[in-house]
Each structure stands twice: as C-alpha cells, then as structure tokens.
Design a protein around this motif. Structure first.
Motif, PDB file in Angstrom:
ATOM      1  N   LEU A  71       0.813  -1.218   0.000  1.00  0.00           N
ATOM      2  CA  LEU A  71       0.000   0.000   0.000  1.00  0.00           C
ATOM      3  C   LEU A  71       0.844   1.264   0.000  1.00  0.00           C
ATOM      4  O   LEU A  71       0.302   2.358  -0.195  1.00  0.00           O
ATOM      5  CB  LEU A  71      -0.911   0.018   1.234  1.00  0.00           C
ATOM      6  CG  LEU A  71      -1.959  -1.095   1.354  1.00  0.00           C
ATOM      7  CD1 LEU A  71      -2.774  -0.887   2.608  1.00  0.00           C
ATOM      8  CD2 LEU A  71      -2.856  -1.126   0.132  1.00  0.00           C
ATOM      9  N   SER A  72       2.136   1.140   0.241  1.00  0.00           N
ATOM     10  CA  SER A  72       2.964   2.331   0.408  1.00  0.00           C
ATOM     11  C   SER A  72       2.960   3.218  -0.834  1.00  0.00           C
ATOM     12  O   SER A  72       2.938   4.452  -0.738  1.00  0.00           O
ATOM     13  CB  SER A  72       4.398   1.934   0.750  1.00  0.00           C
ATOM     14  OG  SER A  72       4.951   1.122  -0.274  1.00  0.00           O
ATOM     15  N   ILE A  73       2.954   2.591  -2.025  1.00  0.00           N
ATOM     16  CA  ILE A  73       2.970   3.385  -3.252  1.00  0.00           C
ATOM     17  C   ILE A  73       1.674   4.183  -3.409  1.00  0.00           C
ATOM     18  O   ILE A  73       1.668   5.322  -3.865  1.00  0.00           O
ATOM     19  CB  ILE A  73       3.221   2.480  -4.480  1.00  0.00           C
ATOM     20  CG1 ILE A  73       3.391   3.347  -5.728  1.00  0.00           C
ATOM     21  CG2 ILE A  73       2.079   1.485  -4.663  1.00  0.00           C
ATOM     22  CD1 ILE A  73       3.846   2.561  -6.935  1.00  0.00           C
ATOM     23  N   TYR A  74       0.539   3.592  -2.972  1.00  0.00           N
ATOM     24  CA  TYR A  74      -0.738   4.310  -3.050  1.00  0.00           C
ATOM     25  C   TYR A  74      -0.793   5.428  -2.012  1.00  0.00           C
ATOM     26  O   TYR A  74      -1.363   6.490  -2.264  1.00  0.00           O
ATOM     27  CB  TYR A  74      -1.898   3.343  -2.846  1.00  0.00           C
ATOM     28  CG  TYR A  74      -1.920   2.226  -3.862  1.00  0.00           C
ATOM     29  CD1 TYR A  74      -2.298   2.460  -5.176  1.00  0.00           C
ATOM     30  CD2 TYR A  74      -1.528   0.940  -3.509  1.00  0.00           C
ATOM     31  CE1 TYR A  74      -2.296   1.438  -6.119  1.00  0.00           C
ATOM     32  CE2 TYR A  74      -1.518  -0.088  -4.437  1.00  0.00           C
ATOM     33  CZ  TYR A  74      -1.911   0.166  -5.733  1.00  0.00           C
ATOM     34  OH  TYR A  74      -1.912  -0.837  -6.662  1.00  0.00           O
ATOM     35  N   ALA A  75      -0.195   5.174  -0.855  1.00  0.00           N
ATOM     36  CA  ALA A  75      -0.137   6.216   0.176  1.00  0.00           C
ATOM     37  C   ALA A  75       0.682   7.401  -0.315  1.00  0.00           C
ATOM     38  O   ALA A  75       0.301   8.560  -0.130  1.00  0.00           O
ATOM     39  CB  ALA A  75       0.463   5.639   1.452  1.00  0.00           C
ATOM     40  N   GLU A  76       1.824   7.119  -0.965  1.00  0.00           N
ATOM     41  CA  GLU A  76       2.657   8.195  -1.499  1.00  0.00           C
ATOM     42  C   GLU A  76       1.914   8.950  -2.595  1.00  0.00           C
ATOM     43  O   GLU A  76       2.019  10.170  -2.706  1.00  0.00           O
ATOM     44  CB  GLU A  76       3.965   7.621  -2.049  1.00  0.00           C
ATOM     45  CG  GLU A  76       4.927   8.689  -2.541  1.00  0.00           C
ATOM     46  CD  GLU A  76       6.241   8.105  -3.039  1.00  0.00           C
ATOM     47  OE1 GLU A  76       7.099   8.891  -3.460  1.00  0.00           O
ATOM     48  OE2 GLU A  76       6.402   6.867  -3.000  1.00  0.00           O
ATOM     49  N   PHE A  77       1.132   8.215  -3.400  1.00  0.00           N
ATOM     50  CA  PHE A  77       0.368   8.867  -4.462  1.00  0.00           C
ATOM     51  C   PHE A  77      -0.676   9.810  -3.868  1.00  0.00           C
ATOM     52  O   PHE A  77      -0.999  10.852  -4.452  1.00  0.00           O
ATOM     53  CB  PHE A  77      -0.302   7.815  -5.352  1.00  0.00           C
ATOM     54  CG  PHE A  77      -0.902   8.383  -6.614  1.00  0.00           C
ATOM     55  CD1 PHE A  77      -0.116   9.090  -7.505  1.00  0.00           C
ATOM     56  CD2 PHE A  77      -2.236   8.213  -6.904  1.00  0.00           C
ATOM     57  CE1 PHE A  77      -0.657   9.620  -8.672  1.00  0.00           C
ATOM     58  CE2 PHE A  77      -2.785   8.721  -8.052  1.00  0.00           C
ATOM     59  CZ  PHE A  77      -1.991   9.432  -8.940  1.00  0.00           C
ATOM     60  N   GLY A  78      -1.222   9.459  -2.701  1.00  0.00           N
ATOM     61  CA  GLY A  78      -2.165  10.347  -2.029  1.00  0.00           C
ATOM     62  C   GLY A  78      -1.516  11.667  -1.658  1.00  0.00           C
ATOM     63  O   GLY A  78      -2.114  12.739  -1.825  1.00  0.00           O
ATOM     64  N   ILE A  79      -0.282  11.626  -1.149  1.00  0.00           N
ATOM     65  CA  ILE A  79       0.429  12.853  -0.806  1.00  0.00           C
ATOM     66  C   ILE A  79       0.719  13.665  -2.073  1.00  0.00           C
ATOM     67  O   ILE A  79       0.617  14.895  -2.081  1.00  0.00           O
ATOM     68  CB  ILE A  79       1.752  12.534  -0.074  1.00  0.00           C
ATOM     69  CG1 ILE A  79       1.486  11.621   1.129  1.00  0.00           C
ATOM     70  CG2 ILE A  79       2.440  13.808   0.367  1.00  0.00           C
ATOM     71  CD1 ILE A  79       0.553  12.202   2.145  1.00  0.00           C
ATOM     72  N   ILE A  80       1.067  12.968  -3.164  1.00  0.00           N
ATOM     73  CA  ILE A  80       1.323  13.653  -4.435  1.00  0.00           C
ATOM     74  C   ILE A  80       0.071  14.400  -4.898  1.00  0.00           C
ATOM     75  O   ILE A  80       0.132  15.569  -5.303  1.00  0.00           O
ATOM     76  CB  ILE A  80       1.794  12.642  -5.497  1.00  0.00           C
ATOM     77  CG1 ILE A  80       3.216  12.170  -5.178  1.00  0.00           C
ATOM     78  CG2 ILE A  80       1.735  13.249  -6.897  1.00  0.00           C
ATOM     79  CD1 ILE A  80       3.696  11.033  -6.059  1.00  0.00           C
ATOM     80  N   LEU A  81      -1.087  13.733  -4.841  1.00  0.00           N
ATOM     81  CA  LEU A  81      -2.329  14.376  -5.259  1.00  0.00           C
ATOM     82  C   LEU A  81      -2.688  15.538  -4.346  1.00  0.00           C
ATOM     83  O   LEU A  81      -3.253  16.544  -4.801  1.00  0.00           O
ATOM     84  CB  LEU A  81      -3.469  13.357  -5.287  1.00  0.00           C
ATOM     85  CG  LEU A  81      -3.403  12.285  -6.377  1.00  0.00           C
ATOM     86  CD1 LEU A  81      -4.649  11.395  -6.315  1.00  0.00           C
ATOM     87  CD2 LEU A  81      -3.294  12.910  -7.761  1.00  0.00           C
TER      88      LEU A  81
END
Length: 585
Positions: A71-81
């Motif tokens: 899930l870490s990549i999706y969590a990082e994508f949330g911060i990017i968005l």
C-alpha cells in the motif's frame, strides 16, 4: 501462486473500499473528520490488530491487510495528489506574495524547532548525528492532515501553508545530508546533493516553460471532446509526468506535483481539474491514513505507555509554543498564533520518512526508530483533536472580530454561456458596475471571451459540482444564455430544487420553450422571437415619428402581457420568491 496473489490483492482492495464506504459517511454524520476513522481502521485491520489472528483464524485474511508494504505506493500517491491540489488552489502570483512567510516563517520554524530538539535529545544521551536526525524529523508537520483541516485561505491556513511548503522543499536536502553523515558515507553524499540541486533546478525551469506553452493546448483539446474521462486522463498524465520528472533527478515527487498544480492554476481549466481529481485525492489520502494506523502496535504502546505518552506530550507542547511565539513575533494575531501553533504541533508523515532514512544510515538504533515512529503515529492520530482544541483556545485568547457579511449584490452574477448572448449580458452588467463570471464548457468560446477582455472560465454547468464550485449559493442571479433547450430546462430544474430563492433568468427559443422553463422553475424566461419582434416594432415606430417615451412604455407593456400569457400557458405551480437585495438591485 498468481491466483493466490490476485486474491490477496483483491481482498486488500475490498478492505480499503469498504473502509472508505464506512468511515466517510459515518464520521460525516457526526461532523467528525474522517482522518481519525481511517487511522483506527488501519489499527484494526493491520498486522498489529486483527492481522495477528490470521494464522489461527484464516477467514480473517479477507478483512485484514495482508501486505501493508504493497500500500505504500498508493499512500505516497495520495500525498502527491494533495500537493497537486494545493498547487491548483495557489498560483505563481500568490506564491510570490507568500515568499516572506515561506522563506521567513517557514525557515525559522523548521530550523529553530529542529535545532532545539536536537540539542535536547543530545543532552538526553543520543549521539549528536542521531539527535540531529530525530530533531529535524520531529520538526515536520503533516501536510496531508493539516491542510484539509485548515484550508489555505484563512489566516491560520495561510500560516500553516507557508510552513508546510518550506518543509516540503527541505525534505530532499535533509535526507541527503543524513546519508552524508552516515558512518560509512563518503564525499559522494555531498556531491550527490549538489548534483541533485542543479539538475533539479534545470528540470523545474523546463517544466515551467513547457507547462505554460503546452498545458493550455492540452486541456483545450480535452475540453473540446466533452469527455470527462479524457479530462481526467490528461490531469493524471500531467501529475504523474511532473512527479516522475523531479524523481528522476533526485528531488521529491511532491515537488513536481506542486509545480504541475501551480502551472494548471494559471489556466482557465483549473477549477474543472480540481473538481475531477477530488475523489481520487480523497481515496488516496484515505489509504495513506490507513497505513499510518497499521504502524501502531498497541501492545508496544501498552508496554511503554508512560514514556510514549510523555514523549508525545513534550513534542506537542514544545512545537506549539515555538510556532505560536514565532507567529506572534511576525505580527500574527494572538488567536491565529495560538490556533496555528496547536494545529502544527504534531509530527508528520515526513517524520516517518526521515526516521527511516536515519535508521538506514545507522544514525539511530532500530529500537529508537520504532519508539519515535509510534510517537509520530499517535501524533498524527490526535491532529484533528488538536485542531478542535486550537479553535477553542483561540476563541478564549482573543474573540473573533465581528465580520460584516456582504449582501448578494456584491457577489458575481453567474452567466452560463460565454458566446455572443453571454458576452452581451456581461457588457450590460459591467456597464452598471455589477460583477459577473461567465462559464462555458466550450474551450474556444472561453478563449475568445478572455481574449476580448471578459471574465470567463472553463466549467461544465451540467456537472453536479460545477455551479457549487462557482459559488451559486452566494450569487444574486444565474443567467442561462446557451442555445440548448434541453440543458437549459434540466439546469433550471436542478438549480431551483437546490436554491429555492435564486433568481434564474433563462434564454428561450420561443414562447413554448419559455413556458417549459417557467414550469422548470425559471424566474424569467426571455423568448428570442418575442424580443426580436419588439425590437422591430420599436425601430419602425420611432422612425415613422412616434415619440420615444410612449414607444418604450408600450414595449414594456406588451412584454409584460406576453410574460403573463406564457406563465399561464406554462401552468406555473411555483413562482419563486426572489431575494430582496436582488429584486431591489
């Protein structure tokens, strides 16, 4: 094996979507931020919660997260968005206006808190390199949680945004410096930092030049297709490309996302992009918060309860006091300083990243890293409660000044349609000093209107959230000028249902269409055929010698007569009560 992996991934996805479907409506019902709910879900379904029981009860595998690392990549994508969304709310002009806060207040807050925390930790026995790493890690505050709570337009939001922007800028240099301080590091660490800075500068400059040239064209082409899917694809393409560009040269991907948002904010499509990206940003941030919850080990907290709670309390009080004092020294109101200081007191998701980097560089021991990771996770969890506490203390410290709410006449009239008729209505409003905003889903019409000097922006009025985003609840009137009878009726009916007192003036093709618009809830429906006939009559009467005054009076009388007839033919069941200020205006 592949089938087992697919099943595992699918169950994880179902847990996340189920959590979002449960947390958001339940917490919204009680007017509580869903941040706490997502973190608690992470605690429950993570490896330290129900995940511990999967071996004895295999069926729990379907309601727990089996692979938290995935899930870490999706969590990082949330911060990017999130950073992309912040960029959309800003602009280069506004960012330049905030430079004193970003590089003054932001730099002072990070450096002072980081340095003092490092000195205290060093005095408590931590080696100086590890103390420096932990001090600056704890100085960070949570962009992902603070900004959705504070916003970016209030005094508290602007102060928080300036500090968080500087922290986001400093992530990469701090991580590079930690790597250079590692016991086994060589001079390449400092050289790598310099290479990253000059290459990153070139990439950012190239992004700004290319973005200004290409983005308006890209979104104009997407808008011409009238396809929300293509608009979404274009938005995602810009975010991912910008994030990858900064990642390739060693900068944080959130820097690229922020710049992409700033560039789109300079175009007339920023409102539509913001609206279409909002659901994905919310879901991705939910995944991030779930990962935070999964890092909390309740048994470890219980075994070290008092030391962990003491550390959390010391960090919160220390950061709140320093931030509040800095804001007061820079001229902020007492209430703003108190509320912002308390809101910014908790550590950040970035704290976890810096602690992990320090541990990998052997600057701190694994046990020390785990202790401060738990402190950080607890701090993130209580941030929404800190926001409530901050508002309460701010009201006690200094009552809010009385704010005079402007009446509706000071708000812009929304003109749906930026074509010939819409521009004519805009001219008449401007002539009489009334503010307006014209919207259209045709990018060519918007480009033409803006080139001619009209205040126009891209928005699809047929979308459920478009009119809300334009501030229809505060607008004195909405004027529908587009030559699309079905859309005009649907939009009239929807606006009347949501805003019973709103003045809605609609363009009609003929008297029959006007009757349909009245039935849908229009305040006034103006048939094109009627107006052209009245104008012809006025011209001929004046030219054959009839005085202008009686002609105008008879024109108004005939217009009112037709209006009554159209309303009667439309079998009007509901005549909206107009706002007093609008009727007088």
């Amino acid at each position: 094996m592949a089938a087992e992996l697919d099943t595992s991934s699918m169950s994880d996805a179902l847990v996340i979507l189920g959590a979002a479907g449960l947390v958001i409506p339940v917490f919204a019902r009680f007017r509580i931020t869903p941040v706490i709910g997502f973190i608690l879900i992470g605690v429950a379904v993570g490896p330290f919660g129900l995940g511990k029981l999967v071996y004895d009860r295999p069926w729990l595998n379907y309601v727990t997260i089996t692979d938290p690392e995935a899930l870490s990549i999706y969590a990082e994508f949330g911060i990017i968005l999130l950073l992309f969304g912040i960029g959309l709310e800003l602009s280069f002009k506004r960012l330049w206006q905030m430079r004193r806060l970003v590089f003054g207040l932001g730099a002072a807050e990070l450096m002072i808190i980081g340095t003092i925390a490092a000195v205290v930790l060093s005095m408590m026995g931590q080696y100086w390199t590890g103390a420096l790493a932990l001090g600056f890690a704890l100085a960070f505050s949570s962009t992902a949680i603070v900004l959705p709570i504070s916003g970016t337009s209030s005094p508290v939001g602007r102060a928080a945004l300036s500090m968080l922007l500087f922290e986001d800028i400093m992530i990469v240099p701090i991580i590079f410096i930690l790597g250079a301080m590692a016991p086994n590091a060589q001079a390449e660490g400092w050289e790598g930092l310099l290479d990253t800075l000059w290459m990153g500068g070139l990439v950012i400059l190239a992004m700004m030049v290319l973005g200004r040239l290409l983005l308006p064209y890209l979104f104009a082409q997407a808008a011409r297709t009238k396809s929300p899917e293509l608009f979404l694809a274009a938005s995602m393409l810009v975010v991912i490309a910008a994030s990858l560009a900064t990642s390739v040269v060693g900068l944080s991907p959130i820097v690229g996302a922020l710049i992409a948002g700033l560039l789109i904010a300079e175009t007339e499509y920023h409102g539509e992009v913001e609206a279409i990206m909002e659901p994905f940003k919310g879901l991705a941030l939910g995944v991030f918060l779930i990962t935070v919850g999964m890092s909390i080990d309740l048994l470890t907290i219980w075994d070290n309860l008092w030391s962990i709670l003491g550390a959390v309390l010391l960090v919160l009080v220390f950061k709140a006091v320093v931030t509040g004092v800095l804001l007061r020294l820079m001229g902020a109101r007492r209430s703003t300083a108190a509320e912002t200081g308390i809101l910014m007191a908790s550590p950040s998701e970035t704290t976890l990243i810096v602690i992990a980097a320090a541990s990998a560089a052997l600057l701190i021991q694994p046990g020390t890293a785990q202790f401060w990771q738990i402190v950080t996770a607890i701090g993130l969890t209580v941030t929404p409660m800190l926001a409530l506490l901050g508002r309460h203390i701010a009201r006690r410290v200094e009552p809010a000044p009385e704010i005079t709410t402007p009446d509706d006449s000071e708000q812009p009239v929304i003109i749906v349609g930026a074509g010939r008729v819409g521009r004519l209505v805009s001219d008449m409003l401007a002539t009489h000093g009334k503010p307006y905003i014209a919207i259209d889903s045709d990018s060519d019409q918007i480009e033409t209107a803006r080139r001619l000097g009209y205040r126009a922006t891209f928005a699809d009025a047929a979308r459920a959230d478009a009119m809300t985003r334009m501030g229809v609840e505060r607008s004195p009137a909405v004027v529908l000028t587009m030559d699309e009878p079905v859309l005009a009726e649907r939009l009239t009916r929807k606006l009347r249902k949501l805003h019973p007192d709103l003045l809605i003036v609609a363009r009609a093709r003929d008297t029959e269409h006007a009757a349909e618009l009245y039935r849908a809830g229009a305040s006034h429906a103006v048939p094109e055929t009627l107006e052209s006939s009245l104008q012809l009559s006025e011209a001929v009467l004046v030219d054959i010698g009839v005085a202008m005054g009686p002609v105008i009076a008879s024109i108004h009388e005939k217009r009112d007569e037709y209006r009554v007839q159209i309303e009667r033919e439309g079998a009007l069941d509901y005549k909206p009560k107009l706002r007093t200020s609008t009727a007088e205006g």
